[in-house]
Design an enzyme around this catalytic site. Structure first.
Site, PDB file in Angstrom:
ATOM      1  N   PRO A   1       1.023  -1.325   0.086  1.00  0.00           N
ATOM      2  CA  PRO A   1      -0.443  -0.162  -0.409  1.00  0.00           C
ATOM      3  C   PRO A   1       0.696   1.311   0.029  1.00  0.00           C
ATOM      4  O   PRO A   1       1.809   1.578   0.446  1.00  0.00           O
ATOM      5  CB  PRO A   1      -0.962  -0.204   1.622  1.00  0.00           C
ATOM      6  N   GLY A   2       0.196   2.536  -0.822  1.00  0.00           N
ATOM      7  CA  GLY A   2       0.713   3.214  -0.607  1.00  0.00           C
ATOM      8  C   GLY A   2       2.599   3.611  -1.215  1.00  0.00           C
ATOM      9  O   GLY A   2       3.120   4.473  -1.513  1.00  0.00           O
TER      10      GLY A   2
ATOM     11  N   GLY B   1       2.031   3.934  -4.819  1.00  0.00           N
ATOM     12  CA  GLY B   1       1.532   4.683  -5.816  1.00  0.00           C
ATOM     13  C   GLY B   1       1.262   4.142  -7.487  1.00  0.00           C
ATOM     14  O   GLY B   1       1.117   4.464  -8.602  1.00  0.00           O
ATOM     15  N   LYS B   2       0.432   2.335  -7.298  1.00  0.00           N
ATOM     16  CA  LYS B   2       0.003   1.817  -8.436  1.00  0.00           C
ATOM     17  C   LYS B   2      -1.116   2.773  -8.967  1.00  0.00           C
ATOM     18  O   LYS B   2      -1.740   2.716 -10.386  1.00  0.00           O
ATOM     19  CB  LYS B   2      -0.881   0.613  -7.710  1.00  0.00           C
ATOM     20  N   THR B   3      -2.103   3.669  -8.127  1.00  0.00           N
ATOM     21  CA  THR B   3      -2.894   4.212  -8.787  1.00  0.00           C
ATOM     22  C   THR B   3      -2.630   5.405  -9.618  1.00  0.00           C
ATOM     23  O   THR B   3      -3.418   5.473 -10.255  1.00  0.00           O
ATOM     24  CB  THR B   3      -4.297   4.789  -7.539  1.00  0.00           C
TER      25      THR B   3
ATOM     26  N   HIS C   1      16.480   3.040  31.589  1.00  0.00           N
ATOM     27  CA  HIS C   1      16.484   2.263  30.079  1.00  0.00           C
ATOM     28  C   HIS C   1      16.650   2.150  28.843  1.00  0.00           C
ATOM     29  O   HIS C   1      17.556   1.224  28.265  1.00  0.00           O
ATOM     30  CB  HIS C   1      14.820   1.812  30.739  1.00  0.00           C
ATOM     31  N   GLU C   2      16.420   3.780  28.467  1.00  0.00           N
ATOM     32  CA  GLU C   2      16.623   4.011  26.731  1.00  0.00           C
ATOM     33  C   GLU C   2      18.685   3.831  27.272  1.00  0.00           C
ATOM     34  O   GLU C   2      18.870   3.403  25.950  1.00  0.00           O
ATOM     35  CB  GLU C   2      16.607   4.762  26.063  1.00  0.00           C
TER      36      GLU C   2
ATOM     37  N   HIS D   1      19.541   0.261  25.920  1.00  0.00           N
ATOM     38  CA  HIS D   1      19.584   0.429  24.747  1.00  0.00           C
ATOM     39  C   HIS D   1      20.330   0.811  23.641  1.00  0.00           C
ATOM     40  O   HIS D   1      20.627  -0.108  23.211  1.00  0.00           O
ATOM     41  CB  HIS D   1      17.779   0.276  24.267  1.00  0.00           C
TER      42      HIS D   1
END
EC number: 3.4.24.-
Length: 643
Positions: free
Chosen positions: A198-199, A201-203, A418-419, A422
């Site tokens: 989805p998204g 650019g098919k259309t 905590h961060e 990480h």
């Protein structure tokens, strides 16, 4: 607006007609004040000589007395009445019954009920059609033809998908000059299927084909064919192709064709019969006995696996064009297209933005540019700077900042550690993606996040990369254990544990990365399962027990690696947590500087302008703390699925 005007004009006309009728039949002022006399009193007044004049209209009598009083009366069938009035000196005049109205008015009054019924019927029919009922046109196609007022789209407006554009350029050349191909025996393709996430650019790509060839473009959704009445969808397919033949050469675009083109025979009876009849009619129209020369059918879907095989064979959809997510070069081109109407500051570099948005589709990039423009407008700026684009990227990737969330100092400190856990493991693990940003500003449902972005677009994942994801995910919980002790850990690692479990389970059951269980697929995701979906088990209970043990082993090994990394870098953990408490958000380069023990300098803006500030690291000590009531996740870190 036109329907509203017509309805308003109709009601105004009805009200005017009613007012006219009321005015026509309303008695005059003299009639309203006329005195009603009994016939006997009227005769007595005539005999007494009080009556001046009378007007006789059949049996109705009206007139005036000598004192000027108007009167009305009703006379029986009396032949001697006129001679009696004349003998008494009364002025007598007579009127026919139809003297008060013209013939045209009489005809109008006689036809008025029929006209009102016809007007009411037309009004109800128009209301039914406006509401989408279409009582008289169930079988008509709902395809809409786009005109110039919708804006002409060409290949210049489509960027980042050069290969699909090049493949579809032949369709444009065929529509412009069919003899170039037919003289060598070539035939124009009947159908083109655009496949992609989805998204992408098919259309937009389908509209660009029509814009380049300058041919009519009909658009319809797959769900517009199917109704609750059997046979309506097939009738709409026939009508759609009839419209296409009249406008040939043209393009008919069906969006989300999987709504009507799914495998036949999946169900029995009910609405499934209507869908299958619609699909059968489409198959016949595309490659039946009748030719549809000049009508090219373009369809789009992101679920090609559910389409019926008969729909995909040559002669119907002759070409299947894959429209993937753009690479870094394609993202840069898409950004430049969307930035045409945005006033940019001098520091904006689309190349840098493209490198920081791996996995973004064209729609995501359009949303990114729009969010940056909105942010600059809220701040009252005349141009959109790189800072707005970075904030917009963080908003799209990690969610909206929740600065209104009130957090205690202890909760902020725990979130910072905590961060920091990480971030440190992301820097130290060699196979991990480079760290892009760490923040303790709440976004979405997380109290803080660490975002990592690959330097290049990654289409596959090695075993070392998967192990690195597990180690980084465990870094937050290990940091809490190092600082606060094992008995004082909180629920902040819940999201990390879920993500690590998904990765470990995929390594064991899908990717063949377990030495103990071998290269065997233990799940079946053909029916909507897969990495993030519901998976169908096709193994024994003993194998399930071995899978659980292997998943636990992978996570525990990653936990031990994260513990070894952080126990050897406790000083860096404290420095990074303190910097997060002061600045709230740190870039990847700033994190690496802090870990090397170097002070960081950044230019911050206040109301008077930019100011320089050197990071001062306050000393905080680890202590006991109550568990945080919110979930602190790693954030927008996503695991790409091997393609």
């Amino acid at each position: 607006m036109n329907n509203l005007g017509r309805n308003l004009a109709l009601w105004v006309s009805i009200i005017l007609v009613l007012l006219l009728l009321v005015n026509m039949f309303q008695p005059g002022s003299a009639q309203h004040t006329a005195q009603q006399l009994a016939y006997s009193d009227f005769v007595a007044d005539v005999d007494a000589g009080h009556v001046r004049s009378v007007v006789m209209q059949n049996h109705n009598i009206s007139g005036t007395l000598k004192d000027g009083t108007a009167f009305e009366s009703y006379a029986p069938d009396d032949p001697s009445l006129v001679s009696h009035l004349v003998s008494k000196g009364v002025e007598v005049s007579a009127k026919p019954l139809d003297q008060d109205g013209s013939p045209l008015l009489r005809y109008f009054l006689n036809a008025l009920p029929i006209l009102l019924l016809v007007a009411a019927w037309l009004f109800m029919m128009r209301q039914m059609q406006g509401a989408g009922g279409r009582a008289m046109g169930f079988g008509k196609s709902r395809a809409r033809m786009l005109t110039e007022k919708h804006g002409r789209v060409t290949f210049d407006d489509v960027a980042g998908i050069d290969e699909p554009k090049a493949e579809l350029q032949e369709i444009v050349d065929f529509l412009k000059d069919p003899q170039k191909f037919t003289r060598l025996g070539g035939k124009i393709p009947k159908g083109v299927l655009l496949v992609g996430p989805p998204g992408t650019g098919k259309t937009l790509l389908a509209r660009a084909i029509a814009g380049e060839a300058n041919v009519p473009f009909f658009t319809i959704s797959g769900s517009d064919f199917v109704e609750m009445f059997v046979g309506v969808g097939a009738s709409r397919v026939r009508d759609m192709f009839e419209q296409g033949k009249k406008a040939a050469p043209c393009i008919i675009f069906i969006d989300e064709i999987d709504a009507v083109g799914r495998h036949r025979g999946a169900g029995m009876g009910g609405g499934n019969d209507e869908r299958e009849q619609t699909l059968n009619q489409m198959l016949v129209e595309m490659d039946g006995f009748e030719s549809n020369e000049g009508v090219i059918l373009i369809a789009a879907t992101n679920r090609p696996d559910v389409l019926d095989p008969a729909l995909l064979r040559p002669g119907r959809f002759d070409r299947q064009v894959v429209v993937p997510n753009p690479d870094v070069s394609g993202r840069e081109k898409i950004l430049r297209v969307h930035m045409r109407k945005v006033p940019l500051a001098a520091d904006v570099d689309p190349r840098i933005i493209a490198r920081g948005t791996p996995g973004f589709s064209g729609a995501d990039l359009a949303n990114l540019v729009n969010e940056a423009a909105l942010a600059a407008a809220r701040l009252g700026r005349r141009t959109v700077s790189m800072r707005e684009f970075e904030n917009a990227k963080d908003k799209v990737l990690m969610g909206v900042e929740r600065r209104s969330l009130v957090m205690s100092d202890e909760e902020k400190k725990r979130t910072a550690y905590h961060e920091a856990g990480h971030a440190i493991t992301a820097v130290l693990v060699p196979e991990s993606e480079p760290i892009h940003k760490a923040t303790i500003i709440p976004r979405g449902r997380a109290l803080g996040m660490v975002m990592r972005l690959p330097e290049d677009d990654r289409l596959s994942m090695s075993r070392n990369n998967a192990i690195a994801h597990l180690v980084v995910a465990m870094g937050g919980r290990v940091a809490e254990e190092v600082v606060y002790g094992k008995d004082n850990i909180c629920n902040g690692a819940m999201g990390d544990i879920k993500m690590a479990t998904r990765v470990a389970r995929s390594m064991v059951t899908e990717w063949g990365m377990s030495e103990k269980l071998g290269m065997i697929a233990y799940v079946d995701d053909d029916q909507g399962g897969g990495f993030f979906g519901a998976q169908n088990r096709n193994f024994s209970e003993e194998t399930a027990r071995e899978i659980d043990e292997e998943i636990r082993r992978l996570i525990e090994d990653a936990y031990e690696q994260a513990r070894n990394y952080l126990h050897g870098h406790v000083d860096e953990l404290h420095r990074l947590a303190n910097a997060l408490l002061e600045y709230e958000t740190l870039s990847g380069e700033e994190i690496r500087q802090i870990m090397r023990g170097q002070p960081i300098e950044r230019a911050e803006e206040d109301e008077k302008g930019p100011i320089n500030r050197r990071a001062s690291v306050p000393q905080v000590s680890a202590g006991e703390e109550r568990p945080a009531p919110f979930v602190a996740e790693e954030g927008s870190q996503t695991v790409p699925q091997p393609g």
